[in-house]
Motif scaffolding. Structure first.
Motif, PDB file in Angstrom:
ATOM      1  N   ARG A  48       0.862  -1.191   0.000  1.00 49.76           N
ATOM      2  CA  ARG A  48       0.000   0.000   0.000  1.00 49.76           C
ATOM      3  C   ARG A  48       0.893   1.235   0.000  1.00 49.76           C
ATOM      4  O   ARG A  48       1.261   1.724  -1.055  1.00 49.76           O
ATOM      5  N   GLN A 109       5.404  -1.766   2.798  1.00 48.10           N
ATOM      6  CA  GLN A 109       4.591  -1.559   3.991  1.00 48.10           C
ATOM      7  C   GLN A 109       4.220  -2.855   4.709  1.00 48.10           C
ATOM      8  O   GLN A 109       4.321  -2.903   5.945  1.00 48.10           O
ATOM      9  N   TRP A 305       1.056   7.250   5.242  1.00 45.99           N
ATOM     10  CA  TRP A 305       1.645   6.399   6.281  1.00 45.99           C
ATOM     11  C   TRP A 305       2.431   7.249   7.266  1.00 45.99           C
ATOM     12  O   TRP A 305       2.343   7.056   8.483  1.00 45.99           O
TER      13      TRP A 305
END
Length: 577
Positions: A48, A109, A305
């Protein structure tokens, strides 16, 4: 993590995404009991987020997982913005490392999230419960109670109740916690859709990022660690999702990028829409939100993130302060005060960058490309983009801090306006209060040469250049800092290290400035005394004689509870640092 399940904890975190996992690591590091409730059966295993920055890696360093995370990263991830002919019109290659790490990294990730999850096994007081759906929340005057549905393994379900002092929703953009709080989620979701394609065994092998500002079809091509390659393609209005995920269509998208699309080892093909939204508040009562639950960002700057990491870093020590009886829970209001504006700034920057890439009008494309050529003739402008100085760094003007000129508690102007000669002759008038402090290498006999954070610990730090804090602060202020459990630190040149070790107070940590970068920082600023928060932001900065007033104002801003003058606090109020 205990094998047995406890229904009582200090904090419930809903959602085992990266923000929730990092917050659990921070709270576990400080010795608090945490229950992480995750409705899924396991972590998400497909790529992601793809960008990890220096601020996030500094937080990962703080929780002791940097050595485990680094193998899943590519440092110094260079980004090139190219036009429709493949010519670079902007190169983003920041070389700064003021926070101790390279500014930009590519990363995988799922692998980093696994490290964050595994890291929780270090803390007996933290439990992660997969397959636990928090369906109903009741908030009382003293606690939050979550009614949780759990599969019973026989096709049915059972209900359990979990109770904590606080609950933090980290469940993503559709956050039930945010909806339950009734706060706004302002912003927009541009109608443009994108096809994302991830493959194993990178068929290109080029290590960096290419943003294709191609008016025919804007695209992204990203080389990632572990030989993963990502492409993203903008879809036109007449291309439905069913077509976009068809293998033949995907191969057509890739035809100009890879010699033989049919031989690719696909991980996923998925259509997504960018979102740009920020919640109106990150806290109501005993419930808070963090990460995508609090803000959604377009992907262009790779900050989704990282913004979640900033939330966890900001919130973790504040929750710990309340749970340890060091601060009233008013301090939790500063979480919104400090994080919201920066989240909005990152959303706005990402939207702006996306607009530059998505230009399809021929006149607009020509104007953009011509402007980039002209700007490249100006070194200062070119370095502004290359060094990523356009990225808004967090600067808190309201929160846990004090103004270095007026000593106002809870607010700080961005400039120094004092009239004393040290201020008037300073190289910069920019205030260091409310910004993150640098992290150069320092040296001690015990640790050797290490990064600053590894030397000073994980809690508050009172840092003085060239002086012993015990010699320049009165006994009452030292006593307040002791109650805060702050580390008292003296920074000296390497030439004075032996003298300082011999003559300074035995409880003062003496650090040798082996690179001279700390001296350079203090040379430019008339603030030789700093009070650093656990998240490494400067809460107070002043001349030595102004230390007592500055420190008192900072303590007031955090609603500090001095155990010497207050009612007895609950047992176990020693910070695990």
């Amino acid at each position: 993590m205990d094998q047995s399940t406890s229904n009582h904890s200090d904090v419930i975190i809903v959602g085992a995404g990266p923000t929730g996992l990092m917050l659990a690591n921070i709270l576990g590091m400080y010795g608090h009991s945490v229950t992480v409730l995750e409705a899924r059966d396991s972590l998400i295993d497909y790529p992601r987020g793809v960008g990890l920055d220096d601020e996030s890696l500094r937080t990962i360093q703080t929780v002791g997982l940097v050595d485990e995370v680094r193998p899943h990263t590519t440092p110094q991830h260079i980004m090139r913005l190219v036009n429709g002919r493949g010519k670079s019109i902007l190169i983003n290659n920041p070389r700064t490392d003021e926070f101790g790490w390279e500014r930009k990294h590519g990363f995988i990730q799922p692998e980093v999230d696994k490290v964050l999850l595994k890291g929780l096994s270090r803390f007996p007081s933290v439990q992660v419960l997969f397959g636990h759906s928090a369906d109903r929340i009741e908030e009382t005057e003293s606690s939050v109670i979550a009614q949780v549905t759990v599969p019973d393994g026989e096709g049915g379900t059972s209900e359990h109740h979990f109770e904590a002092q606080y609950l933090v929703g980290c469940e993503g953009g559709k956050s039930p916690t945010r909806k339950r709080l009734g706060v706004s989620f302002d912003g927009k979701s541009p109608s443009t859709r994108w096809l994302v394609v991830d493959v194993n065994n990178d068929p290109l092998g080029t290590p960096n990022v290419f943003l294709g500002a191609d008016p025919k079809r804007p695209y992204v091509s990203i080389g990632l660690p572990h030989a993963v390659r990502r492409w993203e393609f903008m879809l036109h209005d007449n291309e439905p999702e069913e077509l976009a995920t068809d293998p033949k269509f995907v191969n057509q998208m890739l035809a100009n990028h890879v010699p033989d699309p049919a031989k690719l080892d696909f991980i996923r093909r998925r259509v997504f829409t960018h979102h740009a939204r920020v919640a109106g508040s990150f806290r109501q009562g005993r419930q808070l939100i963090a990460g995508d639950a609090a803000h959604l960002m377009p992907v262009w700057m790779g900050q989704g993130w990282n913004s979640g990491m900033r939330d966890a870093t900001n919130l973790g020590w504040k929750l710990s302060s309340v749970l340890r009886g060091m601060a009233r829970d008013n301090i939790l209001d500063t979480y919104t005060d400090e994080r919201m504006d920066h989240a909005k700034a990152m959303v706005d920057l990402s939207l702006t960058f996306g607009k530059i890439i998505k230009i399809t009008n021929p006149l607009g494309v020509a104007a953009r490309d011509s402007a980039s050529k002209i700007l490249n003739f100006f070194p200062s402008v070119k370095s502004y983009f290359a060094d990523m100085r356009f990225k808004p760094m967090p600067r808190y003007t309201k929160g846990v801090l004090a103004d270095p000129t007026s000593f106002q508690s809870g607010r700080a102007a961005g400039v120094l306006s004092g009239k004393l000669i040290p201020v008037a002759t300073a190289n910069t008038k920019a205030s260091p209060v409310g910004v993150q402090f640098i992290q150069p290498l320092v040296h001690t006999e015990e640790l050797g040469t290490v990064r600053l954070d590894d030397a000073i610990g994980k809690w508050w730090t009172l840092m003085v250049l060239g002086n012993d804090p015990h010699d320049v602060l009165p006994a009452e202020t030292i006593a307040q800092l002791t109650e805060l459990q702050a580390r008292l630190v003296a920074i000296v040149p390497d030439t004075q290290y032996a003298w300082a070790q011999r003559d300074m107070h035995e409880e003062t940590l003496v650090l040798s400035d082996v690179t001279g970068r700390l001296k350079k920082w203090f040379d430019d600023r008339p603030t030789p005394m700093l009070l650093l928060r656990p998240d490494r932001f400067v809460a107070g900065a002043c001349l030595n004689q102004d230390g007592p007033k500055t420190i008192a104002a900072v303590l007031e801003s955090m609603t500090f509870i001095d155990a010497r003058t207050s009612a007895p606090q609950p047992a176990g109020n020693s910070i695990g640092i």
